[in-house]
Design an enzyme around this catalytic site. Sequence first.
Site, PDB file in Angstrom:
ATOM      1  N   GLY A  52     -31.577  36.266   3.883  1.00  0.00           N
ATOM      2  CA  GLY A  52     -31.146  35.385   2.787  1.00  0.00           C
ATOM      3  C   GLY A  52     -29.989  35.851   1.973  1.00  0.00           C
ATOM      4  O   GLY A  52     -29.662  35.495   0.826  1.00  0.00           O
ATOM      5  N   SER A  53     -29.115  36.784   2.722  1.00  0.00           N
ATOM      6  CA  SER A  53     -27.845  37.103   2.226  1.00  0.00           C
ATOM      7  C   SER A  53     -26.843  36.163   1.959  1.00  0.00           C
ATOM      8  O   SER A  53     -26.116  36.079   1.178  1.00  0.00           O
ATOM      9  CB  SER A  53     -27.214  38.222   3.029  1.00  0.00           C
ATOM     10  OG  SER A  53     -26.571  37.910   4.245  1.00  0.00           O
ATOM     11  N   ASN A  54     -26.724  35.003   3.011  1.00  0.00           N
ATOM     12  CA  ASN A  54     -26.045  33.992   2.439  1.00  0.00           C
ATOM     13  C   ASN A  54     -26.492  33.191   1.359  1.00  0.00           C
ATOM     14  O   ASN A  54     -25.557  32.540   0.723  1.00  0.00           O
ATOM     15  CB  ASN A  54     -25.701  33.080   3.911  1.00  0.00           C
ATOM     16  CG  ASN A  54     -24.744  33.499   4.763  1.00  0.00           C
ATOM     17  OD1 ASN A  54     -23.477  33.153   4.579  1.00  0.00           O
ATOM     18  ND2 ASN A  54     -25.076  34.328   5.889  1.00  0.00           N
ATOM     19  N   ASN A 103     -24.784  23.478   8.278  1.00  0.00           N
ATOM     20  CA  ASN A 103     -25.386  24.889   8.780  1.00  0.00           C
ATOM     21  C   ASN A 103     -24.097  25.861   9.065  1.00  0.00           C
ATOM     22  O   ASN A 103     -22.915  25.701   9.324  1.00  0.00           O
ATOM     23  CB  ASN A 103     -26.108  24.600  10.120  1.00  0.00           C
ATOM     24  CG  ASN A 103     -26.607  25.815  10.841  1.00  0.00           C
ATOM     25  OD1 ASN A 103     -27.136  26.936   9.863  1.00  0.00           O
ATOM     26  ND2 ASN A 103     -26.403  26.113  12.095  1.00  0.00           N
ATOM     27  N   HIS A 135     -23.100  29.270  11.426  1.00  0.00           N
ATOM     28  CA  HIS A 135     -23.577  30.085  12.500  1.00  0.00           C
ATOM     29  C   HIS A 135     -22.477  31.085  12.979  1.00  0.00           C
ATOM     30  O   HIS A 135     -21.299  30.875  12.981  1.00  0.00           O
ATOM     31  CB  HIS A 135     -23.561  28.907  13.831  1.00  0.00           C
ATOM     32  CG  HIS A 135     -24.213  29.565  15.000  1.00  0.00           C
ATOM     33  ND1 HIS A 135     -25.486  29.877  15.369  1.00  0.00           N
ATOM     34  CD2 HIS A 135     -23.375  30.021  16.204  1.00  0.00           C
ATOM     35  CE1 HIS A 135     -25.538  30.639  16.382  1.00  0.00           C
ATOM     36  NE2 HIS A 135     -24.417  30.562  17.209  1.00  0.00           N
ATOM     37  N   ARG A 137     -35.073  26.869  12.783  1.00  0.00           N
ATOM     38  CA  ARG A 137     -35.712  25.720  13.129  1.00  0.00           C
ATOM     39  C   ARG A 137     -34.800  24.685  13.329  1.00  0.00           C
ATOM     40  O   ARG A 137     -33.806  24.488  12.724  1.00  0.00           O
ATOM     41  CB  ARG A 137     -36.914  25.398  12.314  1.00  0.00           C
ATOM     42  CG  ARG A 137     -38.101  26.054  11.961  1.00  0.00           C
ATOM     43  CD  ARG A 137     -39.149  25.565  11.216  1.00  0.00           C
ATOM     44  NE  ARG A 137     -39.452  24.158  11.908  1.00  0.00           N
ATOM     45  CZ  ARG A 137     -40.748  24.200  12.450  1.00  0.00           C
ATOM     46  NH1 ARG A 137     -41.586  25.282  12.391  1.00  0.00           N
ATOM     47  NH2 ARG A 137     -41.179  23.236  13.153  1.00  0.00           N
ATOM     48  N   LYS A 170     -44.076  20.230  14.677  1.00  0.00           N
ATOM     49  CA  LYS A 170     -42.422  19.758  14.396  1.00  0.00           C
ATOM     50  C   LYS A 170     -42.693  18.743  13.564  1.00  0.00           C
ATOM     51  O   LYS A 170     -41.703  18.310  12.360  1.00  0.00           O
ATOM     52  CB  LYS A 170     -41.898  19.353  15.585  1.00  0.00           C
ATOM     53  CG  LYS A 170     -40.132  19.077  15.388  1.00  0.00           C
ATOM     54  CD  LYS A 170     -39.342  19.014  16.651  1.00  0.00           C
ATOM     55  CE  LYS A 170     -38.142  18.384  16.558  1.00  0.00           C
ATOM     56  NZ  LYS A 170     -37.340  18.855  15.344  1.00  0.00           N
TER      57      LYS A 170
END
Length: 192
Positions: free
Chosen positions: A14-16, A108, A110, A94, A68
Amino acid sequence: MVAKNIAILFSGNGSNLENLYLKLHNKIFNDVKIEFKIAISSRKDAYGITRCNNLGLKCEILSSKENKENYDLKLLDILKPYSIDLVVLAGFMRILGDEVINAYKIINIHPSILPLFKGANAIVESYQSDMKVAGVSVHYVSSELDSGELIDQDTLKKIDNEDLKSFENRIHNLEYEIYPKAVLKVLLECKI
Ligand code: GAR
């Protein structure tokens, strides 16, 4: 002034999440107030949950054990009351289904120069590759892993004999710079 509401999804450290929250939450940019309404963790033991508690950000746990289809329906249920303008994935491990992807604008981050090194081991693969640069990417989310239209990318030069920990720290620091800017770009420059 208008408010733009964010939901943030994570699975681990959870640092971002913390960086985005501290830089953007309740702040006003171009007459737009950014509000983080809800965090959702896919793991009940994620350290990011502790960060949410410390920040005062409401956090729900939606366990990865769901299949899912159930997962996506439950996720939509959780998000529904918050009038969410943007869903931000920050280490959320996920793949989301079409129902969620079609319902929200989702981005997102990455830790690689996409399309290289997709998946959960991007930092190690990038570190071990013979490339001279590494980097991070922010992209809109599609139904395929770490894919979708790019919003921004940044790179760093590899340093000879640098250990993995130091390399990883530099990658994360790059993420902490690029992701808040990308969130603002999406919220302020594009019509939602
Ligand atoms: C970050 O490096 C993020 O880019 C990566 O997970 C890490 C989460 O760290 N995401 C992916 O690999 C997505 N495929 P954090 O929980 O400390 O923010």
